[in-house]
Design a protein around this motif. Structure first.
Motif, PDB file in Angstrom:
ATOM      1  N   MET A   1      45.393  47.206  51.361  1.00  0.00           N
ATOM      2  CA  MET A   1      45.057  46.131  50.444  1.00  0.00           C
ATOM      3  C   MET A   1      43.771  45.450  50.918  1.00  0.00           C
ATOM      4  N   TRP A   2      42.903  45.149  49.964  1.00  0.00           N
ATOM      5  CA  TRP A   2      41.612  44.536  50.271  1.00  0.00           C
ATOM      6  C   TRP A   2      41.521  43.217  49.514  1.00  0.00           C
ATOM      7  N   ILE A   3      41.417  42.111  50.255  1.00  0.00           N
ATOM      8  CA  ILE A   3      41.371  40.787  49.656  1.00  0.00           C
ATOM      9  C   ILE A   3      40.092  40.074  50.055  1.00  0.00           C
ATOM     10  N   SER A   4      39.359  39.586  49.058  1.00  0.00           N
ATOM     11  CA  SER A   4      38.197  38.733  49.310  1.00  0.00           C
ATOM     12  C   SER A   4      38.556  37.307  48.939  1.00  0.00           C
ATOM     13  N   SER A  72      30.354  37.584  42.095  1.00  0.00           N
ATOM     14  CA  SER A  72      29.535  38.778  41.853  1.00  0.00           C
ATOM     15  C   SER A  72      29.290  39.555  43.137  1.00  0.00           C
ATOM     16  N   LYS A  73      29.022  38.831  44.220  1.00  0.00           N
ATOM     17  CA  LYS A  73      28.778  39.475  45.506  1.00  0.00           C
ATOM     18  C   LYS A  73      30.034  40.175  46.018  1.00  0.00           C
ATOM     19  N   ALA A  74      31.170  39.488  45.894  1.00  0.00           N
ATOM     20  CA  ALA A  74      32.435  40.073  46.341  1.00  0.00           C
ATOM     21  C   ALA A  74      32.786  41.312  45.512  1.00  0.00           C
ATOM     22  N   LYS A  75      32.598  41.228  44.186  1.00  0.00           N
ATOM     23  CA  LYS A  75      32.887  42.359  43.306  1.00  0.00           C
ATOM     24  C   LYS A  75      31.983  43.546  43.607  1.00  0.00           C
ATOM     25  N   LEU A  76      30.724  43.265  43.902  1.00  0.00           N
ATOM     26  CA  LEU A  76      29.761  44.332  44.201  1.00  0.00           C
ATOM     27  C   LEU A  76      30.211  45.106  45.433  1.00  0.00           C
ATOM     28  N   GLU A  77      30.706  44.391  46.423  1.00  0.00           N
ATOM     29  CA  GLU A  77      31.145  45.049  47.656  1.00  0.00           C
ATOM     30  C   GLU A  77      32.458  45.801  47.444  1.00  0.00           C
ATOM     31  N   MET A  78      33.344  45.237  46.613  1.00  0.00           N
ATOM     32  CA  MET A  78      34.659  45.842  46.417  1.00  0.00           C
ATOM     33  C   MET A  78      34.650  46.931  45.340  1.00  0.00           C
ATOM     34  N   ARG A  79      33.586  46.938  44.522  1.00  0.00           N
ATOM     35  CA  ARG A  79      33.389  47.920  43.456  1.00  0.00           C
ATOM     36  C   ARG A  79      34.398  47.769  42.328  1.00  0.00           C
TER      37      ARG A  79
END
Length: 252
Positions: A1-4, A72-79
């Motif tokens: 699981m990946w949480i930002s 946006s930055k978090a989404k970019l990293e998480m794809r």
């Protein structure tokens, strides 16, 4: 699981990632947690992340632009396939059915509000769901985010020593509260209610399982009858529950 996690105070999370199951899950690479601070997305160190609300009234809210840039930055990293959740007292209350649904996502962003909240345009354009831990107000979304993470982590395969431990927890236990538990020593001096049920010492696992189900039904009836009203009991569960209820009322 990946949480930002998007928060003005990411330092608040240091304790939970150093101890307990969350630390264990990170160490075993079953959980990855990243932090994004909206303060890092303002024009300069003199720019504020909060502002008074339009129309007047007390208090301030978090401005839209730093939050949008953080998301946006978090989404970019998480794809792809990222669930974005805003911890808010106006959101749907966390319950077991929601947690089970949330477990189908392995990537999520948790947005922690502060002060009187966040600009509504962030909610309308970027948030998938608003989630609440109860009908009360906290200083921010950090504590609710910690609670949500802790609930989720217990359900990640490999975190608990045995998944059966998590499956018998209250609420996960087929919608019931957990049964009572006892451990050594069998006798505790100067304690009035000192009896360990003999069935638990019998070694008869079939009978123990049946006793635990009966106790779960009984404890739910005594402590959370609202849960029992929602549950459709099987013929066996009805028998065990009525047996518990009759015994309880007789000895009361």
């Amino acid at each position: 699981m990946w949480i930002s996690i998007i928060s003005l105070f990411p330092e608040m999370f240091k304790t939970i990632i150093k101890y307990g199951l969350i630390h264990k899950s990170i160490k075993k690479k079953l959980l990855n947690i990243n932090f994004w601070n909206p303060r890092d997305f303002v024009k300069n160190k003199f720019s504020k992340v909060d502002s008074p609300i339009y129309g007047g009234g007390g208090g301030v809210i978090l401005k839209a632009e730093p939050l949008i840039k953080s998301i946006s930055k978090a989404k970019l990293e998480m794809r792809n396939n990222v669930k974005i959740i805003y911890l808010s007292p106006q959101g749907k209350k966390i319950n077991i059915s929601y947690i089970k649904k949330l477990l189908s996502y392995n990537k999520m962003i948790l947005l922690c509000g502060r002060y009187k909240g966040i600009d509504e345009r962030v909610i309308n354009n970027f948030i998938d769901e608003e989630v609440s831990i109860g009908d009360y107000i906290l200083s921010g979304g950090e504590l609710p985010a910690m609670i949500l993470i802790d609930i989720l982590v217990r359900q990640i395969p490999g975190v608990l020593n045995t998944m059966s431990s998590g499956n018998t927890d209250s609420f996960f236990n087929n919608g019931l509260l957990d049964s009572p538990h006892y451990t050594r020593p069998r006798i505790i001096k100067n304690v009035k209610k000192n009896t360990v049920p003999s069935i638990l010492l019998s070694g008869n696992h079939k009978k123990i399982k049946e006793w635990r189900l009966q106790q779960s039904l009984g404890m739910t009836w005594l402590k959370r009858p609202d849960l029992l009203r929602k549950k459709k009991l099987t013929k066996k569960e009805k028998f065990l529950f009525n047996k518990f209820k009759n015994s309880y009322l007789k000895n009361k």
